[in-house]
Design an enzyme around this catalytic site. Structure first.
Site, PDB file in Angstrom:
ATOM      1  CB  SER A 155       2.790 -18.432   7.526  1.00 27.75           C
ATOM      2  OG  SER A 155       3.536 -18.809   8.662  1.00 27.75           O
ATOM      3  CE1 TYR A 168       4.455 -22.976   4.812  1.00 29.79           C
ATOM      4  CE2 TYR A 168       5.170 -21.557   6.614  1.00 29.79           C
ATOM      5  CZ  TYR A 168       4.166 -22.218   5.937  1.00 29.79           C
ATOM      6  OH  TYR A 168       2.863 -22.104   6.371  1.00 29.79           O
TER       7      TYR A 168
HETATM    8  P1  NAP Z   1      -1.805 -29.678   5.072  1.00 27.29           P
HETATM    9  O1  NAP Z   1      -2.721 -30.320   6.040  1.00 27.29           O
HETATM   10  O2  NAP Z   1      -0.436 -30.213   4.873  1.00 27.29           O
HETATM   11  O3  NAP Z   1      -2.563 -29.581   3.662  1.00 27.29           O
HETATM   12  C1  NAP Z   1      -1.903 -29.075   2.555  1.00 27.29           C
HETATM   13  C2  NAP Z   1      -2.776 -29.176   1.350  1.00 27.29           C
HETATM   14  O4  NAP Z   1      -2.028 -28.728   0.202  1.00 27.29           O
HETATM   15  C3  NAP Z   1      -3.217 -30.609   1.063  1.00 27.29           C
HETATM   16  O5  NAP Z   1      -4.517 -30.608   0.526  1.00 27.29           O
HETATM   17  C4  NAP Z   1      -2.204 -31.036   0.007  1.00 27.29           C
HETATM   18  O6  NAP Z   1      -2.645 -32.067  -0.847  1.00 27.29           O
HETATM   19  C5  NAP Z   1      -2.082 -29.747  -0.781  1.00 27.29           C
HETATM   20  N1  NAP Z   1      -0.886 -29.770  -1.626  1.00 27.29           N
HETATM   21  C6  NAP Z   1       0.408 -29.803  -1.235  1.00 27.29           C
HETATM   22  N2  NAP Z   1       1.195 -29.894  -2.310  1.00 27.29           N
HETATM   23  C7  NAP Z   1       0.403 -29.923  -3.397  1.00 27.29           C
HETATM   24  C8  NAP Z   1       0.627 -30.030  -4.782  1.00 27.29           C
HETATM   25  N3  NAP Z   1       1.858 -30.157  -5.305  1.00 27.29           N
HETATM   26  N4  NAP Z   1      -0.439 -30.034  -5.636  1.00 27.29           N
HETATM   27  C9  NAP Z   1      -1.688 -29.933  -5.136  1.00 27.29           C
HETATM   28  N5  NAP Z   1      -1.974 -29.845  -3.836  1.00 27.29           N
HETATM   29  C10 NAP Z   1      -0.940 -29.833  -2.969  1.00 27.29           C
HETATM   30  O7  NAP Z   1      -1.570 -28.133   5.444  1.00 27.29           O
HETATM   31  P2  NAP Z   1      -2.478 -27.068   6.263  1.00 27.29           P
HETATM   32  O8  NAP Z   1      -1.904 -26.931   7.594  1.00 27.29           O
HETATM   33  O9  NAP Z   1      -3.907 -27.372   6.064  1.00 27.29           O
HETATM   34  O10 NAP Z   1      -2.069 -25.754   5.456  1.00 27.29           O
HETATM   35  C11 NAP Z   1      -2.950 -25.048   4.597  1.00 27.29           C
HETATM   36  C12 NAP Z   1      -2.366 -23.679   4.337  1.00 27.29           C
HETATM   37  O11 NAP Z   1      -2.270 -22.966   5.582  1.00 27.29           O
HETATM   38  C13 NAP Z   1      -0.946 -23.709   3.772  1.00 27.29           C
HETATM   39  O12 NAP Z   1      -0.801 -22.687   2.817  1.00 27.29           O
HETATM   40  C14 NAP Z   1      -0.066 -23.420   4.980  1.00 27.29           C
HETATM   41  O13 NAP Z   1       1.152 -22.838   4.619  1.00 27.29           O
HETATM   42  C15 NAP Z   1      -0.959 -22.466   5.757  1.00 27.29           C
HETATM   43  N6  NAP Z   1      -0.666 -22.376   7.200  1.00 27.29           N
HETATM   44  C16 NAP Z   1      -0.923 -23.423   8.024  1.00 27.29           C
HETATM   45  C17 NAP Z   1      -0.667 -23.299   9.384  1.00 27.29           C
HETATM   46  C18 NAP Z   1      -0.936 -24.422  10.364  1.00 27.29           C
HETATM   47  O14 NAP Z   1      -0.635 -24.279  11.553  1.00 27.29           O
HETATM   48  N7  NAP Z   1      -1.502 -25.535   9.942  1.00 27.29           N
HETATM   49  C19 NAP Z   1      -0.152 -22.090   9.903  1.00 27.29           C
HETATM   50  C20 NAP Z   1       0.098 -21.027   9.024  1.00 27.29           C
HETATM   51  C21 NAP Z   1      -0.179 -21.188   7.662  1.00 27.29           C
HETATM   52  P3  NAP Z   1      -2.433 -33.657  -0.478  1.00 27.29           P
HETATM   53  O15 NAP Z   1      -3.503 -33.985   0.519  1.00 27.29           O
HETATM   54  O16 NAP Z   1      -2.621 -34.313  -1.781  1.00 27.29           O
HETATM   55  O17 NAP Z   1      -1.046 -33.788   0.082  1.00 27.29           O
END
Ligand code: NAP
Length: 248
Positions: A155, A168
């Site tokens: 990130s 985070y």
């Molecule tokens: P998201 O929509 O919140 O999805 C997170 C995923 O992680 C979901 O599939 C969730 O499962 C899973 N997860 C969370 N805790 C877990 C656990 N204890 N065991 C197994 N699975 C777990 O997030 P996202 O935005 O797609 O983020 C994906 C990645 O991109 C992350 O690493 C995040 O830090 C990174 N990121 C995102 C952004 C952004 O703007 N979105 C920016 C920079 C970096 P459930 O569906 O079961 O909750």
């Protein structure tokens, strides 16, 4: 290489076996369906089986190779659980060509002075310790691939620390460090490449939690950032290791 606008041929990931953590939602769900649409057999790793089944159905419906589902809660899993995962993958697939560490949690958005230990532990477990244990367990199977790709998700706050991003931000610095250490260790001695990807702002549940006042229409969808993910998982990036790329 203009990987942000990478255009993958239809058979880009044909024959590859790719595991995606956090495949149930957000970026991980779309990465899974995208990899499958380019020919990969995807292993959907996550904790919410009903959501993983929806992704499974979407892949099957669009004619993709039958995916695997591996239910696991990354917060509670032990080293033995990851070893069991290795054993199941070895039995079923024999090798792994790609591993996308995508699952992540945001934790509290609050000053360090108020940051709760419980939230710290959860974030560090899911974002740092789990990818460590999973990588360690799957290295032998990645080593069996002709050329394997490990991709960590970082990130912007994993490169420059910012107020109120707490565990985070610190966990993403650790992710960048882990990726560099592993890439350096494997360089010249294996066919495994290791990189980080920074998705940038993406329209998901996590982004909405971090920026509740933001109009989601103004930011990119997970589908729009897939070119970089496809680039890193496919053979065009064979010589690329030890980098941290921006998907936008
Ligand atoms: P998201 O929509 O919140 O999805 C997170 C995923 O992680 C979901 O599939 C969730 O499962 C899973 N997860 C969370 N805790 C877990 C656990 N204890 N065991 C197994 N699975 C777990 O997030 P996202 O935005 O797609 O983020 C994906 C990645 O991109 C992350 O690493 C995040 O830090 C990174 N990121 C995102 C952004 C952004 O703007 N979105 C920016 C920079 C970096 P459930 O569906 O079961 O909750």
């Amino acid at each position: 290489m203009d990987f942000k606008n990478f255009v993958a041929p239809k058979d880009h990931l044909k024959g590859k076996i790719i595991a995606v953590t956090g495949a149930s939602d957000g970026i991980g769900a779309i990465a899974s369906t995208t990899f499958a649409s380019y020919g990969a057999t995807v292993i959907l790793v996550g904790r919410t089986v009903s959501k993983l089944e929806k992704i499974y159905d979407a892949i099957k419906l669009s004619g993709g190779a039958t995916p695997g589902i591996y239910p696991i809660c990354l917060e509670g899993a032990s080293e033995q659980d990851y070893q069991d995962m290795h054993d199941r993958f070895e039995e079923t697939f024999g090798r792994i060509d790609g591993l996308l560490h995508n699952a992540g949690v945001l934790g509290q958005r609050t000053p360090i002075a108020n940051y709760k230990m419980e939230s710290w532990k959860t974030v560090m477990q899911v974002n740092v310790s789990s990818p460590f244990m999973l990588t360690k367990a799957l290295l032998p199977l990645l080593g069996k691939s002709e050329n394997a790709s490990i991709v960590f998700t970082t990130s912007g706050v994993g490169r420059i620390g910012k107020a109120y991003w707490g565990a985070y931000s610190i966990s993403k610095f650790a992710t960048e460090g882990f990726s560099q250490v592993l890439a350096s260790e494997l360089e010249g001695t294996s066919n495994i490449r290791v990189n980080c990807i920074n998705p940038g702002p993406v329209r998901t549940r996590m982004r909405a939690a971090a920026f509740p006042a933001e109009n989601p229409i103004t930011i990119k969808t997970p589908e729009e950032i897939m070119p970089s993910y496809l680039y890193l998982m496919g053979n065009k990036s064979i010589a690329v290791s030890g980098f941290s790329l921006d998907a936008q």
